[in-house]
Scaffold this active site. Sequence first.
Site, PDB file in Angstrom:
ATOM      1  CE1 TYR A  14      -3.869  -2.194   0.259  1.00  0.00           C
ATOM      2  CE2 TYR A  14      -2.555  -3.357   2.060  1.00  0.00           C
ATOM      3  CZ  TYR A  14      -3.714  -3.266   1.254  1.00  0.00           C
ATOM      4  OH  TYR A  14      -4.448  -4.279   1.276  1.00  0.00           O
ATOM      5  CG  HIS A  19      -7.335   4.546   1.089  1.00  0.00           C
ATOM      6  ND1 HIS A  19      -7.961   5.871   1.158  1.00  0.00           N
ATOM      7  CD2 HIS A  19      -8.223   3.653   1.425  1.00  0.00           C
ATOM      8  CE1 HIS A  19      -9.373   5.503   1.488  1.00  0.00           C
ATOM      9  NE2 HIS A  19      -9.408   4.166   1.901  1.00  0.00           N
ATOM     10  CE1 TYR A  63      -3.831  -3.671   5.649  1.00  0.00           C
ATOM     11  CE2 TYR A  63      -4.055  -4.903   7.800  1.00  0.00           C
ATOM     12  CZ  TYR A  63      -3.411  -4.580   6.626  1.00  0.00           C
ATOM     13  OH  TYR A  63      -2.429  -5.558   6.234  1.00  0.00           O
ATOM     14  CG  ASN A  65     -12.446   0.615   5.599  1.00  0.00           C
ATOM     15  OD1 ASN A  65     -12.221   1.436   4.994  1.00  0.00           O
ATOM     16  ND2 ASN A  65     -12.976  -0.518   4.847  1.00  0.00           N
ATOM     17  CG  ASN A 112     -15.318   3.382   4.243  1.00  0.00           C
ATOM     18  OD1 ASN A 112     -16.754   3.922   4.382  1.00  0.00           O
ATOM     19  ND2 ASN A 112     -15.207   2.777   3.289  1.00  0.00           N
TER      20      ASN A 112
END
Length: 190
Positions: A14, A19, A63, A65, A112
């Site tokens: 990531y 994000h 993470y 969320n 989120n």
Amino acid sequence: MLVFIGLGNPGPRYVLTRHNVGFLFVDELLKKFQIGSSYRAETYEAFKLKSQSPAIAVKPLTYMNNSGIAVRDLIRDFGLSQNDRLIVIYDDVWIPLGRLRIRERGSDGGHNGVKSIISSLGTQEFSRIRIGIGPKPDDIDMVSYVLGEFTDSELKVLWKVLDLAISAAQEMFAADFKKVMSRYNSIGVE
């Protein structure tokens, strides 16, 4: 105390995804300040900054969320109160790439990670630095877009806007938050 919380997802897959601009912000902030000490909990890692005022930089490890779990644990572990300013840094598809928006409070805006923080804290009363990643193209779904990597040309703009966000963060130590907000919300880079 200033508490800079950069949202993102842990792990090498990531690192340069849209994000993860919050994590990238923390990485750049740590290059500007010496680290006084670091602390790794199950849900986050925190770095005390050697600065003119008490400050920490934080990366949730839950993470995106589930970011609220990390923020809740951070507040408990560090004994943070309403006198401390939480500043959450994250990506925003509603802001063009090359721009940022600083706010004292607000809704989750469909993000989120922010939704999780609001749910865990029971309030929207925390500051934000929203870093624009631009709108998603019509031919891709939102998850694929935000978890996709920046192109080389987008990265050039991103590094400039992260520099801008770091400058804003540095001014938050000495200047009134509203003045910093007013100044940096009107600046963009290309």
